[in-house]
Design an enzyme around this catalytic site. Structure first.
Site, PDB file in Angstrom:
ATOM      1  N   VAL A   4      62.224  70.719  36.046  1.00 43.03           N
ATOM      2  CA  VAL A   4      61.142  69.862  36.601  1.00 43.03           C
ATOM      3  C   VAL A   4      61.499  68.655  37.224  1.00 43.03           C
ATOM      4  CG1 VAL A   4      58.837  68.644  36.459  1.00 43.03           C
ATOM      5  CG2 VAL A   4      59.349  71.170  35.466  1.00 43.03           C
ATOM      6  N   THR A   5      62.636  68.105  36.338  1.00 46.98           N
ATOM      7  CA  THR A   5      63.097  66.583  36.427  1.00 46.98           C
ATOM      8  C   THR A   5      63.674  66.444  38.049  1.00 46.98           C
ATOM      9  OG1 THR A   5      63.577  66.482  34.262  1.00 46.98           O
ATOM     10  CG2 THR A   5      64.590  64.826  35.589  1.00 46.98           C
ATOM     11  N   HIS A  29      63.195  70.328  47.422  1.00 44.04           N
ATOM     12  CA  HIS A  29      61.933  69.677  47.102  1.00 44.04           C
ATOM     13  C   HIS A  29      62.293  68.042  47.216  1.00 44.04           C
ATOM     14  CE1 HIS A  29      58.520  68.615  44.792  1.00 44.04           C
ATOM     15  NE2 HIS A  29      59.300  68.135  43.658  1.00 44.04           N
ATOM     16  N   ARG A  35      63.588  59.931  45.500  1.00 42.98           N
ATOM     17  CA  ARG A  35      63.911  60.867  44.495  1.00 42.98           C
ATOM     18  C   ARG A  35      65.624  60.889  44.172  1.00 42.98           C
ATOM     19  NH1 ARG A  35      60.461  64.445  47.303  1.00 42.98           N
ATOM     20  NH2 ARG A  35      58.410  64.835  45.880  1.00 42.98           N
ATOM     21  N   ASN A  45      69.111  60.292  35.768  1.00 39.40           N
ATOM     22  CA  ASN A  45      68.656  61.921  35.227  1.00 39.40           C
ATOM     23  C   ASN A  45      69.760  62.842  34.890  1.00 39.40           C
ATOM     24  OD1 ASN A  45      66.176  60.599  35.170  1.00 39.40           O
ATOM     25  ND2 ASN A  45      65.311  61.685  36.815  1.00 39.40           N
ATOM     26  N   ALA A  68      58.138  64.167  26.577  1.00 36.24           N
ATOM     27  CA  ALA A  68      56.561  64.455  26.163  1.00 36.24           C
ATOM     28  C   ALA A  68      56.156  63.486  26.861  1.00 36.24           C
ATOM     29  CB  ALA A  68      56.499  64.262  24.718  1.00 36.24           C
ATOM     30  N   GLY A  69      56.388  63.164  28.320  1.00 37.99           N
ATOM     31  CA  GLY A  69      55.728  62.434  29.069  1.00 37.99           C
ATOM     32  C   GLY A  69      54.458  62.904  29.641  1.00 37.99           C
ATOM     33  N   ASN A  70      54.045  62.302  30.985  1.00 30.92           N
ATOM     34  CA  ASN A  70      52.999  62.877  31.516  1.00 30.92           C
ATOM     35  C   ASN A  70      52.884  64.203  31.961  1.00 30.92           C
ATOM     36  OD1 ASN A  70      51.408  60.555  31.450  1.00 30.92           O
ATOM     37  ND2 ASN A  70      52.241  59.674  33.333  1.00 30.92           N
ATOM     38  N   VAL A  71      54.283  64.581  32.654  1.00 26.81           N
ATOM     39  CA  VAL A  71      54.235  65.892  32.895  1.00 26.81           C
ATOM     40  C   VAL A  71      54.255  67.215  31.799  1.00 26.81           C
ATOM     41  CG1 VAL A  71      55.538  67.860  34.263  1.00 26.81           C
ATOM     42  CG2 VAL A  71      55.250  65.613  35.191  1.00 26.81           C
TER      43      VAL A  71
HETATM   44  N1  APR Z   1      65.591  63.205  25.874  1.00 16.97           N
HETATM   45  C1  APR Z   1      64.411  63.680  25.833  1.00 16.97           C
HETATM   46  N2  APR Z   1      63.537  63.112  26.430  1.00 16.97           N
HETATM   47  C2  APR Z   1      63.839  62.089  27.237  1.00 16.97           C
HETATM   48  C3  APR Z   1      65.153  61.589  27.473  1.00 16.97           C
HETATM   49  C4  APR Z   1      66.167  62.519  26.774  1.00 16.97           C
HETATM   50  N3  APR Z   1      67.451  61.980  26.783  1.00 16.97           N
HETATM   51  N4  APR Z   1      65.062  60.537  28.243  1.00 16.97           N
HETATM   52  C5  APR Z   1      63.834  60.339  28.734  1.00 16.97           C
HETATM   53  N5  APR Z   1      63.128  61.218  27.978  1.00 16.97           N
HETATM   54  C6  APR Z   1      61.699  61.290  27.969  1.00 16.97           C
HETATM   55  C7  APR Z   1      61.056  60.089  27.951  1.00 16.97           C
HETATM   56  O1  APR Z   1      60.849  59.417  26.803  1.00 16.97           O
HETATM   57  C8  APR Z   1      59.461  60.256  28.562  1.00 16.97           C
HETATM   58  O2  APR Z   1      58.664  60.479  27.683  1.00 16.97           O
HETATM   59  O3  APR Z   1      61.197  62.133  29.288  1.00 16.97           O
HETATM   60  C9  APR Z   1      59.825  61.512  29.367  1.00 16.97           C
HETATM   61  C10 APR Z   1      59.375  61.435  30.719  1.00 16.97           C
HETATM   62  O4  APR Z   1      58.155  61.347  30.865  1.00 16.97           O
HETATM   63  P1  APR Z   1      57.405  60.386  31.965  1.00 16.97           P
HETATM   64  O5  APR Z   1      58.084  59.120  32.151  1.00 16.97           O
HETATM   65  O6  APR Z   1      56.283  60.307  31.680  1.00 16.97           O
HETATM   66  O7  APR Z   1      57.701  61.008  33.384  1.00 16.97           O
HETATM   67  P2  APR Z   1      56.632  62.527  34.250  1.00 16.97           P
HETATM   68  O8  APR Z   1      55.730  61.711  34.819  1.00 16.97           O
HETATM   69  O9  APR Z   1      56.462  63.328  33.005  1.00 16.97           O
HETATM   70  O10 APR Z   1      57.943  62.939  34.949  1.00 16.97           O
HETATM   71  C11 APR Z   1      59.071  63.746  34.515  1.00 16.97           C
HETATM   72  O11 APR Z   1      59.140  65.189  36.237  1.00 16.97           O
HETATM   73  O12 APR Z   1      58.064  65.192  38.508  1.00 16.97           O
HETATM   74  C12 APR Z   1      59.078  64.767  37.607  1.00 16.97           C
HETATM   75  O13 APR Z   1      60.153  63.006  38.802  1.00 16.97           O
HETATM   76  C13 APR Z   1      59.454  63.401  37.708  1.00 16.97           C
HETATM   77  O14 APR Z   1      61.948  63.510  37.168  1.00 16.97           O
HETATM   78  C14 APR Z   1      60.361  63.279  36.702  1.00 16.97           C
HETATM   79  C15 APR Z   1      59.949  64.269  35.511  1.00 16.97           C
END
Ligand code: APR
Length: 308
Positions: free
Chosen positions: A118-119, A175, A88, A95, A10-13
């Site tokens: 996406v990760t 990518h 990356r 990851n 539930a982060g940015n993406v």
């Molecule tokens: N289970 C569920 N959620 C998790 C876990 C997990 N084990 N570990 C981390 N998270 C959540 C984090 O709490 C965070 O809210 O994943 C979210 C990631 O969000 P951001 O840090 O905002 O990252 P974001 O910019 O969304 O990017 C996510 O997409 O483009 C790719 O390189 C980028 O790999 C990254 C991914």
């Protein structure tokens, strides 16, 4: 809603993607994250926007994967984002742990879903998801090429002073820094790029495209790009939900196509409700093939590191 999409992370993406789906009202969404309160808070906020958006979608925030059962699509954005100076590839092991746990839980609860990864590093995380889920490879794919192509389209549009709507572009391969933008298959209203601008300018746009993610990381200082990545994932979600059969560059599992086997790579695919309907084979020239192979070699080296 007829369709259900799980967004993990539930982060940015993840939150941006959830917003696009809910705002357009095309599916119900379950937004999951490991951090307590964040998915619930963002989901509540979006629920309260639904009357204003005129949307009938529901969105549920959860830390518990049981809410995701029976999803049509699982989008995995969970993990660590790139920080300045971090490649990356640095994200690989951290990851991989996250993705294994997420895909293990969600794939069991939604055995018919299409998984979109996406990760980053995306290609290898997609291959890991294939292994962990045990799904048919048509239903496990990665988001990368659409984003890279959108960046290339943007830079071409700026260069030419035309609407980005009139620019189509193709970026193939992994990518990563060795992605392969394809000027020969990039067109402005049907006219191939080399017929429109000099090789020198094409090289500059290709370079900027390859550096597209890092350029944004350097500007943001913390975190990485998310509007365009979310929009790219949304295009895939729509093509699957509405069985649009769009031809989109996605990371797909190659079984001999492009001379590669048992590896994920960005190639044009036809994307519909069952995932990858088919992989479109393009006739690459010698230089393009050389670059494509080099890019896939880099993906393979990460696959080997993870012993997949
Ligand atoms: N289970 C569920 N959620 C998790 C876990 C997990 N084990 N570990 C981390 N998270 C959540 C984090 O709490 C965070 O809210 O994943 C979210 C990631 O969000 P951001 O840090 O905002 O990252 P974001 O910019 O969304 O990017 C996510 O997409 O483009 C790719 O390189 C980028 O790999 C990254 C991914």
């Amino acid at each position: 809603m007829e369709k259900k999409v799980t967004v993990v992370g539930a982060g940015n993406v993840g939150a941006s993607l959830a917003q696009m789906i809910v705002q357009d009202g095309i599916a119900d969404v379950v937004l999951c994250d490991i951090v307590e309160g964040v998915p619930q808070g963002k989901a509540l906020d979006m629920s309260e926007a639904c009357p204003l958006w005129g949307s009938a979608s529901s969105i549920t925030g959860a830390n518990d994967y049981s809410y995701t059962a029976g999803s049509d699509i699982i989008v995995v954005t969970a993990g660590l984002a790139r920080k300045p100076g971090m490649s990356r590839d640095d994200l690989l092991f951290a990851n991989a742990k996250v993705i294994s746990a997420v895909v293990e839980s969600t794939s069991k609860l939604s055995p018919k879903a299409v998984i979109i990864v996406v990760t980053n590093p995306m290609d290898v995380m997609t291959q890991l998801s294939l292994k962990v889920s045990g799904f048919d490879s048509a239903r496990v794919l990665g988001m990368g090429g659409i984003l890279d192509s959108a960046r290339f389209r943007t830079f071409v549009a700026w260069e030419m002073g035309v609407s980005p709507q009139d620019v189509e572009a193709l970026v193939l391969g992994g990518h990563g820094d060795l992605m392969v933008p394809m000027p020969r298959f990039t067109t402005v209203k049907g006219v191939s790029l080399p017929a429109l601008i000099s090789q020198e300018r094409i090289d500059a746009l290709v370079k900027r495209t390859r550096n597209g993610g890092a350029e944004i990381v350097a500007l943001l200082k913390s975190g990485s790009a998310y509007y365009a990545p979310a929009a790219a994932a949304y295009q895939m979600v729509k093509s699957i939900i509405f069985n649009q059969n769009r031809m989109l560059p996605c990371a797909a599992y190659l079984k001999g196509e492009y001379g590669e086997r048992d590896v994920y790579a960005g190639v044009p695919v036809v994307l519909g409700s069952c995932g990858v309907g088919k992989i479109i084979q393009l006739d690459l020239n010698e230089q393009e093939k050389k670059e494509f192979d080099k890019s896939i070699e880099a993906v393979r080296s990460l696959v080997e590191k993870l012993k997949l």
